[in-house]
Scaffold this active site. Structure first.
Site, PDB file in Angstrom:
ATOM      1  N   LYS A 157       0.837  -1.183   0.000  1.00 48.40           N
ATOM      2  CA  LYS A 157       0.000   0.000   0.000  1.00 48.40           C
ATOM      3  C   LYS A 157       0.889   1.256   0.000  1.00 48.40           C
ATOM      4  O   LYS A 157       2.058   1.130   0.342  1.00 48.40           O
ATOM      5  CB  LYS A 157      -0.932  -0.013   1.200  1.00 48.40           C
ATOM      6  CG  LYS A 157      -0.267   0.216   2.546  1.00 48.40           C
ATOM      7  CD  LYS A 157      -1.342   0.514   3.556  1.00 48.40           C
ATOM      8  CE  LYS A 157      -0.925   1.627   4.430  1.00 48.40           C
ATOM      9  NZ  LYS A 157      -0.301   1.329   5.647  1.00 48.40           N
ATOM     10  N   ASP A 186      -2.200  -6.515   2.330  1.00 49.21           N
ATOM     11  CA  ASP A 186      -2.587  -5.782   3.531  1.00 49.21           C
ATOM     12  C   ASP A 186      -2.042  -6.664   4.651  1.00 49.21           C
ATOM     13  O   ASP A 186      -2.583  -7.743   4.906  1.00 49.21           O
ATOM     14  CB  ASP A 186      -4.108  -5.662   3.634  1.00 49.21           C
ATOM     15  CG  ASP A 186      -4.502  -4.871   4.866  1.00 49.21           C
ATOM     16  OD1 ASP A 186      -3.819  -5.022   5.902  1.00 49.21           O
ATOM     17  OD2 ASP A 186      -5.471  -4.105   4.813  1.00 49.21           O
ATOM     18  N   HIS A 187      -0.970  -6.224   5.292  1.00 47.34           N
ATOM     19  CA  HIS A 187      -0.280  -7.173   6.186  1.00 47.34           C
ATOM     20  C   HIS A 187      -1.145  -7.612   7.365  1.00 47.34           C
ATOM     21  O   HIS A 187      -0.879  -8.638   7.988  1.00 47.34           O
ATOM     22  CB  HIS A 187       1.092  -6.623   6.637  1.00 47.34           C
ATOM     23  CG  HIS A 187       1.027  -5.605   7.731  1.00 47.34           C
ATOM     24  ND1 HIS A 187       0.768  -4.284   7.510  1.00 47.34           N
ATOM     25  CD2 HIS A 187       1.198  -5.723   9.073  1.00 47.34           C
ATOM     26  CE1 HIS A 187       0.782  -3.632   8.655  1.00 47.34           C
ATOM     27  NE2 HIS A 187       1.046  -4.483   9.624  1.00 47.34           N
ATOM     28  N   LYS A 191      -1.847 -11.603   9.809  1.00 46.92           N
ATOM     29  CA  LYS A 191      -1.726 -11.786  11.261  1.00 46.92           C
ATOM     30  C   LYS A 191      -2.568 -12.980  11.688  1.00 46.92           C
ATOM     31  O   LYS A 191      -3.729 -13.097  11.297  1.00 46.92           O
ATOM     32  CB  LYS A 191      -2.195 -10.517  11.992  1.00 46.92           C
ATOM     33  CG  LYS A 191      -1.263  -9.332  11.765  1.00 46.92           C
ATOM     34  CD  LYS A 191      -1.687  -8.144  12.602  1.00 46.92           C
ATOM     35  CE  LYS A 191      -0.840  -6.944  12.251  1.00 46.92           C
ATOM     36  NZ  LYS A 191      -0.061  -6.408  13.347  1.00 46.92           N
ATOM     37  N   GLU A 225      -1.912   2.892  18.560  1.00 47.87           N
ATOM     38  CA  GLU A 225      -0.452   2.729  18.559  1.00 47.87           C
ATOM     39  C   GLU A 225       0.183   3.793  19.446  1.00 47.87           C
ATOM     40  O   GLU A 225      -0.260   4.949  19.419  1.00 47.87           O
ATOM     41  CB  GLU A 225       0.104   2.951  17.157  1.00 47.87           C
ATOM     42  CG  GLU A 225      -0.367   1.989  16.120  1.00 47.87           C
ATOM     43  CD  GLU A 225       0.280   2.325  14.772  1.00 47.87           C
ATOM     44  OE1 GLU A 225       1.326   1.774  14.469  1.00 47.87           O
ATOM     45  OE2 GLU A 225      -0.276   3.176  14.050  1.00 47.87           O
ATOM     46  N   HIS A 249      -6.500  -1.626   6.811  1.00 50.17           N
ATOM     47  CA  HIS A 249      -6.437  -2.592   7.914  1.00 50.17           C
ATOM     48  C   HIS A 249      -7.767  -2.718   8.682  1.00 50.17           C
ATOM     49  O   HIS A 249      -8.259  -3.815   8.925  1.00 50.17           O
ATOM     50  CB  HIS A 249      -5.337  -2.213   8.901  1.00 50.17           C
ATOM     51  CG  HIS A 249      -3.987  -2.043   8.271  1.00 50.17           C
ATOM     52  ND1 HIS A 249      -3.580  -2.760   7.178  1.00 50.17           N
ATOM     53  CD2 HIS A 249      -2.942  -1.226   8.569  1.00 50.17           C
ATOM     54  CE1 HIS A 249      -2.351  -2.403   6.841  1.00 50.17           C
ATOM     55  NE2 HIS A 249      -1.946  -1.473   7.670  1.00 50.17           N
ATOM     56  N   LYS A 349      -2.343   7.424  16.373  1.00 50.62           N
ATOM     57  CA  LYS A 349      -0.945   7.341  16.792  1.00 50.62           C
ATOM     58  C   LYS A 349      -0.798   8.104  18.093  1.00 50.62           C
ATOM     59  O   LYS A 349      -1.608   8.979  18.413  1.00 50.62           O
ATOM     60  CB  LYS A 349      -0.046   7.937  15.716  1.00 50.62           C
ATOM     61  CG  LYS A 349      -0.091   7.128  14.416  1.00 50.62           C
ATOM     62  CD  LYS A 349       1.189   7.237  13.631  1.00 50.62           C
ATOM     63  CE  LYS A 349       1.118   6.430  12.360  1.00 50.62           C
ATOM     64  NZ  LYS A 349       1.434   5.008  12.547  1.00 50.62           N
TER      65      LYS A 349
END
Ligand code: BG6
Length: 497
Positions: A157, A186-187, A191, A225, A249, A349
């Protein structure tokens, strides 16, 4: 379970081999796979570089990344040297120059001859989006992608910056490639815990019958995060939290929670069911964006005992930046299963904790048979899926406290991955690299899926781009986001859990 003996010899070509992604994620993941004996026996990992770097420096740099980021913590030198024999350096020069691809084609052919058989070629584009079009075009011109059965391309992405640009990108890729060759990463889909949402829902009979508007009050998805923008200001300024996290995500997580059961566990089936969800999301009219979405930008503050700067004071950031580092949205899925059930999503964030979690809040019991004095804290059932850290699933329910008095209180049934399986799950990139080597697209995104996800966030992006956020920065680092995010859910008589 992957079957190594079925893997064909593979040339894995990494564009952007001197970049951060290769250093931090790809090589450590390949090393972990190598130690776990999962890679094909014959594999050449061809790093494409613009400038020459001496083999020794390259090796040291990559090894340093492995030491920091691989799952196997101890780097055994002998094993590392063995792993490194699979690496080939290709100094191709400028990837926008067709000549570079002649050099690359020669390198691939040489490696192919050494592997001595029919082999698969995977091109991994770990590059900035600006050069993606040229690379794909030049690969096509050099005849390197003409065999759709044995060549695949992996795209990172951002895949476009809105629905229109994503569509244009898809169309331009399809001039040279077939859809089955395109692996959009899309990592989050790699997962373990994200994949487990499907196992939890569709490998058990217990939850599916109550997984709908009759029993579920609402759903919350949080990805928080503690990290700030770090060294990625150049990219992030043009992305923001909505593009960086929600469009991909969080939307992926939402589709897994909301999709219908697939007829079979195949890529096409699962992708189709996910697209159904995205297509059913109620569009947000421009004049109502303020009721369905909230944005924030972090100011300075304290986090884990350290003082941290405001977003606007980070490097490569405009001192009057309008980019959001926090985004929250409320969505409705207009179908029979989910009619009227709000899905709240938030990500930011510089939040107080690193947490990724899905909460399914069930409705209260229809009738309380117990006397009011029996429960001061009456809590409807709640299912919490912890995606990170301390991965697991817990279900809260009301229980009678031991004793002669009738007293009820909420308690939890708890499942933790680490305790249950006593094994270290693979990193997302390990799973995804293996899948692409094998040619399994189940965990990748299809063109229409990406475009539909953009369609959901586009109205919000348009309003946020055209109307400056006059209150930025509007949350201090180390807090849970701006007041407008609290208001978004409080208006419905609920709160973030
Ligand atoms: C990336 C985003 O896709 O995901 C980053 O660009 C974010 O901004 C990261 O930090 C989060 O991934 P993970 O795996 O650490 O939750």
């Amino acid at each position: 379970m992957k079957n190594k003996s079925k893997l064909h010899p593979t040339a894995l070509v990494i564009f952007g081999a001197s970049g951060d992604l290769n250093w931090r994620k790809l090589v450590p993941a390949l090393y972990d796979l190598f130690l776990d004996d999962m890679l094909p026996e014959k594999i050449s990992i061809i790093g494409v570089y613009r400038k020459a770097i001496t083999g020794k420096d390259w090796r040291k740099h990559l090894q340093d990344g492995v030491r920091q980021f691989a799952r196997h913590k101890v780097v055994d030198n002998a094993r590392w040297e063995e792993f490194f024999t699979h690496f080939v350096e290709c100094q191709a020069g400028d990837v926008t120059d067709p000549d570079a691809f002649r050099i690359l084609a020669e390198t691939i052919n040489e490696q192919g001859k050494e592997m001595g058989e029919l082999f698969e070629v995977v091109f991994y584009l770990a590059t900035p989006p600006a050069v993606v079009g040229d690379i794909v075009h030049n690969l096509g011109q050099a005849g390197l992608t003409k065999d759709p059965q044995h060549s695949r391309l992996v795209f990172e992405k951002p895949f476009g910056y809105d629905q229109r640009s994503a569509h244009e990108l898809n169309m331009s890729l399809l001039k040279t490639l077939t859809e089955s060759q395109i692996y959009r990463i899309d990592h989050y889909l790699g997962k373990e815990t994200v994949q487990n949402i499907l196992a939890f829902r569709f490998a058990n009979t217990l939850f599916e019958p109550i997984w709908d508007r009759r029993y579920i009050d609402h759903v919350q998805i949080t990805v928080a995060e503690t990290l700030g923008v770090e060294h990625r200001g150049g990219y992030y300024e043009h992305a923001g939290a909505l593009r960086d996290m929600i469009q991909n995500h969080l939307m992926q997580i939402l589709t897994l929670v909301a999709m219908e059961s697939p007829v079979a566990f195949t890529a096409d089936e699962i992708l189709a069911r996910k697209v159904d969800v995205l297509r059913a999301i109620r569009p947000i009219p421009a004049e109502k964006v303020h009721l369905y979405a909230a944005r924030g930008q972090y100011g300075s503050g304290w986090l884990q005992g350290k003082q941290v700067p405001a977003y606007r004071n980070e490097s490569d950031i405009d001192p009057i930046s309008n980019t959001e580092t926090f985004a929250a949205m409320k969505l409705f899925i207009d179908n029979w299963r989910w009619h009227g059930v709000p899905f709240y999503m938030r990500t930011g964030k510089r939040m107080p904790q690193d947490i990724s979690k899905v909460i399914i809040q069930f409705r209260p019991v229809p009738h309380r048979s117990f006397p009011a004095s029996a429960a001061i804290d009456w809590q409807p059932n709640r299912l919490e899926i912890d995606l990170h850290p301390d991965e697991g699933i817990s279900l809260s329910f009301m229980a009678k406290q031991p004793g002669v008095m009738l007293q009820l209180s909420p308690k939890q049934m708890d499942f933790r991955y680490a305790e249950a399986f006593k094994t270290d799950p693979p990193e997302a990139y390990e799973t995804l690299l293996m899948d692409v080597i094998e040619g399994d697209a189940t965990l990748f995104m299809r063109a229409d899926q990406v475009e539909c996800a953009w369609q959901v966030v586009d109205p919000v992006l348009e309003v946020w781009n055209s109307v400056e956020a006059s209150d930025f920065p509007n949350y201090p680092s180390g807090s849970w986001g701006p007041e407008s995010a609290e208001a978004l859910i409080a208006r419905d008589g609920r709160s973030w859990l």
